[in-house]
Design an enzyme around this catalytic site. Structure first.
Site, PDB file in Angstrom:
ATOM      1  N   GLU A 116       5.596  94.230  82.814  1.00 23.52           N
ATOM      2  CA  GLU A 116       6.210  93.852  84.095  1.00 23.52           C
ATOM      3  C   GLU A 116       6.413  95.074  84.993  1.00 23.52           C
ATOM      4  O   GLU A 116       6.385  94.956  86.213  1.00 23.52           O
ATOM      5  CB  GLU A 116       7.542  93.142  83.873  1.00 23.52           C
ATOM      6  CG  GLU A 116       8.071  92.557  85.175  1.00 23.52           C
ATOM      7  CD  GLU A 116       9.422  91.897  85.071  1.00 23.52           C
ATOM      8  OE1 GLU A 116       9.841  91.298  86.071  1.00 23.52           O
ATOM      9  OE2 GLU A 116      10.052  91.979  84.006  1.00 23.52           O
ATOM     10  N   ASN A 204      11.659  84.991  93.064  1.00 18.93           N
ATOM     11  CA  ASN A 204      12.488  86.152  92.784  1.00 18.93           C
ATOM     12  C   ASN A 204      11.656  87.430  92.849  1.00 18.93           C
ATOM     13  O   ASN A 204      10.569  87.503  92.279  1.00 18.93           O
ATOM     14  CB  ASN A 204      13.131  86.033  91.399  1.00 18.93           C
ATOM     15  CG  ASN A 204      13.976  84.778  91.265  1.00 18.93           C
ATOM     16  OD1 ASN A 204      13.678  83.896  90.479  1.00 18.93           O
ATOM     17  ND2 ASN A 204      15.037  84.682  92.047  1.00 18.93           N
ATOM     18  N   ASP A 232      16.334  78.246  84.887  1.00 19.14           N
ATOM     19  CA  ASP A 232      17.709  78.273  84.376  1.00 19.14           C
ATOM     20  C   ASP A 232      18.696  77.677  85.369  1.00 19.14           C
ATOM     21  O   ASP A 232      19.892  77.640  85.107  1.00 19.14           O
ATOM     22  CB  ASP A 232      18.117  79.698  84.004  1.00 19.14           C
ATOM     23  CG  ASP A 232      18.157  80.660  85.179  1.00 19.14           C
ATOM     24  OD1 ASP A 232      17.666  80.303  86.271  1.00 19.14           O
ATOM     25  OD2 ASP A 232      18.662  81.791  84.998  1.00 19.14           O
ATOM     26  N   HIS A 235      18.381  81.171  88.943  1.00 17.44           N
ATOM     27  CA  HIS A 235      17.455  82.034  89.672  1.00 17.44           C
ATOM     28  C   HIS A 235      16.827  81.341  90.873  1.00 17.44           C
ATOM     29  O   HIS A 235      16.459  82.008  91.852  1.00 17.44           O
ATOM     30  CB  HIS A 235      16.341  82.530  88.736  1.00 17.44           C
ATOM     31  CG  HIS A 235      16.711  83.733  87.937  1.00 17.44           C
ATOM     32  ND1 HIS A 235      17.499  83.658  86.821  1.00 17.44           N
ATOM     33  CD2 HIS A 235      16.413  85.052  88.113  1.00 17.44           C
ATOM     34  CE1 HIS A 235      17.667  84.875  86.321  1.00 17.44           C
ATOM     35  NE2 HIS A 235      17.031  85.735  87.093  1.00 17.44           N
ATOM     36  N   ASP A 256      12.518  84.846  80.996  1.00 18.16           N
ATOM     37  CA  ASP A 256      12.969  86.162  81.458  1.00 18.16           C
ATOM     38  C   ASP A 256      14.233  86.558  80.693  1.00 18.16           C
ATOM     39  O   ASP A 256      15.138  87.201  81.229  1.00 18.16           O
ATOM     40  CB  ASP A 256      13.216  86.170  82.968  1.00 18.16           C
ATOM     41  CG  ASP A 256      13.204  87.569  83.583  1.00 18.16           C
ATOM     42  OD1 ASP A 256      12.908  88.543  82.858  1.00 18.16           O
ATOM     43  OD2 ASP A 256      13.512  87.696  84.771  1.00 18.16           O
ATOM     44  N   LEU A 289      21.336  89.277  89.995  1.00 21.97           N
ATOM     45  CA  LEU A 289      20.814  88.706  88.754  1.00 21.97           C
ATOM     46  C   LEU A 289      19.880  89.695  88.069  1.00 21.97           C
ATOM     47  O   LEU A 289      19.114  90.405  88.726  1.00 21.97           O
ATOM     48  CB  LEU A 289      20.066  87.403  89.049  1.00 21.97           C
ATOM     49  CG  LEU A 289      20.943  86.189  89.364  1.00 21.97           C
ATOM     50  CD1 LEU A 289      20.090  85.050  89.913  1.00 21.97           C
ATOM     51  CD2 LEU A 289      21.691  85.718  88.122  1.00 21.97           C
ATOM     52  N   ALA A 290      19.946  89.728  86.749  1.00 19.34           N
ATOM     53  CA  ALA A 290      19.157  90.696  85.974  1.00 19.34           C
ATOM     54  C   ALA A 290      18.625  90.012  84.725  1.00 19.34           C
ATOM     55  O   ALA A 290      19.149  90.181  83.626  1.00 19.34           O
ATOM     56  CB  ALA A 290      20.019  91.906  85.606  1.00 19.34           C
ATOM     57  N   GLY A 291      17.589  89.198  84.891  1.00 20.91           N
ATOM     58  CA  GLY A 291      17.092  88.427  83.767  1.00 20.91           C
ATOM     59  C   GLY A 291      18.022  87.264  83.483  1.00 20.91           C
ATOM     60  O   GLY A 291      18.880  86.905  84.294  1.00 20.91           O
TER      61      GLY A 291
END
Length: 365
Positions: A116, A204, A232, A235, A256, A289-291
């Protein structure tokens, strides 16, 4: 042998499925108990961690991640890296190599790597650290590919000479995904015409859709055959997900997932970043947001709650990601295919999972 309502390539049947490492036969039996639903195992093409382990840690972290996600029905996955220093990326790839070559007991099959980072736009980093962003070169990618097979690679295709690399990466068997991109609609179209195969976590980390400036999202909605999305329900707004489902024929779900997946609220690692799990999501200290902490069985339930038929939801977590990678013996229940199977109860909760015929112990769920 399993008995229940089975999703086959030709639709649903009530019957039995016999297998060892591979599926031997599927037989229709109108009298079979339909209380259990039998689906192809899930295939997650974007997963960073679980159970406190992060792919970027190297060593056996990938094994921990693959075992954790297997308990939620993931039977195959791509170990996904973060933007990091060259040494850190190589450590992660070396750690994954052994588990890719030989599947550890009790674990999902790691099919290869989703690289990634670090070839991203500094303007669309999301949770990726800015200090390790790099310009891609074919020699650098080849050196990473020699350590562990790269199956997908996220690229900000508008940066430097990245667009010109796409045909070379495609020739190596790598699926180039447009992502973490500050590009225009025209940049996205040009990348697809050059051979890019998909989009990384649609909506995203990319330029948004505007009716005057359609952006990378507009290029995906107008032209993509495949794109990944994180279902989810945090996101991406459900309305945006519905738009993507109508526009992109083979939109598929990914988690993710981070090291916080399956763990209590608290502080965790995502590459070099510190992230915080709270209220069912993972964020940087800034609040971004971070994963996620998503698992694929929950992704299935979310798709169904969004209004998808169960077969459609299953395809977006099994068949489409398998086809995207060219994995014709996974993602479907058919004679000769790998016996990657998830068995669900009436609430779509896993009651049994088989990876290449091996029964996975679900007791740690």
């Amino acid at each position: 042998m399993l008995s229940g309502r089975i999703l086959t390539p030709n639709g649903w049947i009530n019957g039995t499925i016999a297998f060892d490492q591979r599926i031997q036969h599927i037989q229709e039996n109108a009298g079979a108990d339909g209380a259990l639903t039998i689906l192809p195992g899930f295939i997650d093409l974007h997963v960073h961690g679980a159970s406190g382990a992060d792919i970027m840690q190297g060593g056996t972290a990938g094994v921990t991640v693959a075992r954790s996600h297997a308990r939620h029905g993931t039977t195959a996955m791509l170990g996904t890296t973060m933007t990091a220093t060259d040494n850190s990326i190589r450590r992660a790839l070396n750690g994954l190599a052994g588990a890719i070559a030989e599947r550890p007991a009790g674990a999902a099959r790691i099919l290869g790597v989703h690289l990634e980072g670090p070839f991203l736009s500094i303007h669309r980093l999301g949770a990726q650290p800015a200090d390790a962003v790099a310009i891609a070169s074919i020699d650098l990618v080849r050196s990473y590919h020699a350590l562990a097979p790269i199956r997908a690679l996220t690229l900000a295709t508008e940066v430097a000479d990245h667009l010109a690399l796409i045909p070379q990466l495609k020739a190596m068997g790598i699926r180039v995904q447009i992502g973490h991109s500050n590009g225009t609609y025209d940049d996205g179209v040009a990348a697809l015409e050059a051979g890019a195969a998909g989009f990384t976590h649609l909506f995203n980390g990319m330029t948004a859709l505007n009716h005057y400036k359609p952006g990378i999202v507009g290029a995906a909605l107008a032209h993509a055959e495949y794109a990944e999305i994180i279902p989810d329900l945090q996101h991406v707004h459900p309305g945006a997900m519905r738009a993507a489902l109508r526009a992109i024929p083979r939109l598929y779900g990914v988690t993710d997932a981070t090291s916080a997946t399956g763990m209590p609220d608290g502080e965790y690692g995502l590459g070099t970043q510190r992230v915080y799990k709270c209220l069912g999501c993972v964020r940087l200290a800034t609040g971004s947001l971070a994963g996620s902490v998503l698992t694929m069985d929950q992704a299935l339930r979310n798709f169904v709650d969004l209004g998808l038929e169960l077969a459609d939801a299953s395809n977006r977590l099994s068949l489409y990601p398998a086809d995207y990678l060219g994995e014709t013996e996974r993602g479907r229940l058919a004679p000769g295919a790998w016996a990657d199977i998830v068995v669900l109860d009436a609430d779509l909760q896993p009651v049994a999972v088989f990876v290449e015929g091996e029964a996975i112990d679900l007791s740690n769920n």
